[in-house]
Design an enzyme around this catalytic site. Structure first.
Site, PDB file in Angstrom:
ATOM      1  N   GLY A   1       0.850  -1.183   0.000  1.00 47.46           N
ATOM      2  CA  GLY A   1       0.000   0.000   0.000  1.00 47.46           C
ATOM      3  C   GLY A   1       0.886   1.234   0.000  1.00 47.46           C
ATOM      4  N   LYS A   2       0.267   2.396  -0.143  1.00 45.60           N
ATOM      5  CA  LYS A   2       1.071   3.626  -0.234  1.00 45.60           C
ATOM      6  C   LYS A   2       1.977   3.807   0.980  1.00 45.60           C
ATOM      7  CE  LYS A   2      -0.744   6.062  -3.904  1.00 45.60           C
ATOM      8  NZ  LYS A   2      -2.042   6.346  -4.359  1.00 45.60           N
ATOM      9  N   ARG A   3       1.479   3.397   2.144  1.00 46.96           N
ATOM     10  CA  ARG A   3       2.267   3.610   3.355  1.00 46.96           C
ATOM     11  C   ARG A   3       3.497   2.713   3.450  1.00 46.96           C
ATOM     12  NH1 ARG A   3      -1.413   2.390   7.452  1.00 46.96           N
ATOM     13  NH2 ARG A   3      -2.955   2.366   5.796  1.00 46.96           N
ATOM     14  N   ASP A   4       3.479   1.603   2.679  1.00 47.29           N
ATOM     15  CA  ASP A   4       4.606   0.673   2.786  1.00 47.29           C
ATOM     16  C   ASP A   4       5.681   0.940   1.747  1.00 47.29           C
ATOM     17  OD1 ASP A   4       2.945  -1.059   4.537  1.00 47.29           O
ATOM     18  OD2 ASP A   4       1.848  -1.278   2.665  1.00 47.29           O
TER      19      ASP A   4
END
Ligand code: GLU
Length: 476
Positions: free
Chosen positions: A250-253
């Protein structure tokens, strides 16, 4: 597929934001496969969902692919025999095929309002049933005037079994089929319809795409059948997993803008190498590969089924390996902007030491001043710091004076020749006792590039002068 048919692949991003590793990997595989088979690689932009469009995405896509050397033969920017390559400019084609479907009795206008549809959905939900539009297919349909969505009338509700070049045999039951929208009331086609028409008109032979499209494949297959066309070969790429390995990225990873890697100083060839191995392997032990080597080795058979974990440590390692493989001139050109105050001669001499200390050129931002600043301006010296352990100032002074004398006649042509002149003395007097004060008087640092390289880069005059200053301090 006919064995002799020319391979045509495409990358078909939607302009909905920046490109991340997943998107770029899809482009890379489609490109590598086309190049491997002397085929054609197309860049098509799927801009039919106006609500999701993000301004600036198209130039960003172009810039990202260009940075990585993934060049397209046909597509936006370059044109080609199947232009235009922007879906919003291809509405005529979609209307033409929509008409073919209408004429065959395989498409009809959707009579329901949004509210009515919402009610039908809620009703299915309260009955704990899957909502299928085709359960509510109107009996009598009007002619389509373009103001209502045009829906596909699935010709036959049945199970499908199909071959995926990576996943092998896949299948789905009739519940996977539904009367999906072909053309929305705003006149734009849906992805489900548009990509099929475009792939047909552009002669696409292989579709590389993410696994999220597997669920819709029966819908696509029923549309191919309704249009009486042979589907391209389907190539499903493995998901990219977050570093923990158990969930999709995901974007956070770290699903970050691919151009951020460029800003961080990664080399395009390292990035390409990294992305190529994210779901594929060449079947050998070779890990460091150039783009031409990747193309040569590329095959669909070696694309993995299982998810690929994004490991930035690996990228860093690959980057260092690719940096080391670069020519002297390329390394020099890459380093220069980070070290504008250094002369060409100095940089040239320092190059191996610099490349050795970093994994990306971007790291130079934080490395240059602390580690190389003393080459440009003399470091402050303190008597205590020049002394090795509990050596007396007189001892250090004697060693430095001896080295200063050696400098007079020393061969300065390489760090090795300098080392060869100094080491016999250092070994007989104690390496630390000699080399510590030498390094300190030249660099003012306990840790630095080795003192022979420093002497080599500073040259005889500047080195002599720095040693003299240190001697002066020691004699006070
Ligand atoms: N426009 C689709 C997306 O960006 C592409 C899917 C495909 O390659 O067919 O997800």
């Amino acid at each position: 597929m006919n064995e002799h048919k020319k391979v045509v692949t495409r990358f078909a991003p939607s302009p909905t934001g920046f490109m991340h590793v997943g998107g770029v990997r899809t482009a890379l595989y489609a490109w590598a496969f086309a190049r491997k088979h002397n085929g054609t690689f197309i860049l098509r932009i799927e801009d039919t969902d106006k609500a999701r469009e993000v301004e600036g995405s198209i130039p960003h896509i172009i810039e990202s692919l260009t940075w990585l050397g993934i060049e397209w033969d046909e597509g936006v920017d370059v044109g080609g025999p199947n232009a235009p390559y922007l879906q919003s400019e291809r509405l005529e084609s979609y209307r033409k095929y929509a008409q073919i479907l209408i004429d065959k009795g395989y498409a009809y206008p959707d009579p329901y309002s949004e509210e009515e549809l919402q009610e039908l959905r809620q009703q299915a939900e309260s009955e704990k049933k899957v909502f299928l539009y085709r359960d509510h297919r109107p009996e009598n349909t009007e002619a389509w005037d373009g103001t209502k969505p045009l829906r596909f009338k699935v010709p036959e509700i049945k199970s499908y079994t199909w071959q995926d070049a990576v996943r092998g045999e896949l299948s789905a039951g009739p519940e996977a089929l539904d009367d999906f929208i072909l053309i929305k009331s705003d006149g734009y086609p849906t992805y489900n319809f548009a990509h099929i028409i475009d792939d047909l008109e552009m002669g696409v032979t292989h579709i590389m795409r993410a696994d999220e499209f597997i669920a819709s494949t029966p819908k696509f297959l029923s549309l191919y059948e309704a249009l009486d066309i042979a589907p391209p070969i389907l190539v499903t790429l493995p998901p990219i997993l977050a570093p923990e390995g158990n969930k999709k990225l995901g974007k956070r990873d770290g699903a970050k803008d691919i151009l951020e890697y460029r800003n961080e100083g990664y080399l395009p060839e390292a990035m390409v190498n990294f992305l190529a191995f994210l779901g594929w392997n060449p079947g050998t032990d070779q890990e460091v590969m150039t783009p031409p080597e990747i193309i040569e080795a590329f095959s669909l058979e070696r694309i993995h089924k299982a998810g690929a974990m994004l490991n930035e440590e690996k990228l860093l390692w690959l980057n260092k390996e690719h940096m080391r493989k670069q020519s002297h001139d390329k390394q020099l050109a890459a380093i220069k902007p980070y070290m504008p105050d250094f002369s060409e001669d100095m940089l040239s001499k320092l190059l191996p030491s610099i490349v050795d200390r970093i994994s990306t050129y971007g790291e130079l931002r934080s490395v240059v001043q602390p580690e190389f600043g003393f080459f440009l301006s003399r470091p402050p010296l303190e008597k205590e710091r020049i002394l090795y352990k509990d050596d007396e100032p007189g001892v250090a002074l004697r060693h430095l004076q001896h080295i200063k004398d050696l400098l007079e006649t020393m061969d300065f042509s390489t760090p090795e020749s300098i080392k060869a002149s100094i080491m016999p003395y250092a070994e007989s007097e104690g390496k630390g006792n000699v080399l510590w004060p030498l390094r300190m008087s030249l660099s003012g640092q306990e840790k630095s590039v080795d003192p022979f390289t420093i002497l080599y880069v500073l040259g005889k005059d500047e080195s002599t002068s720095r040693i003299e200053s240190a001697c002066h301090i020691l004699a006070l």
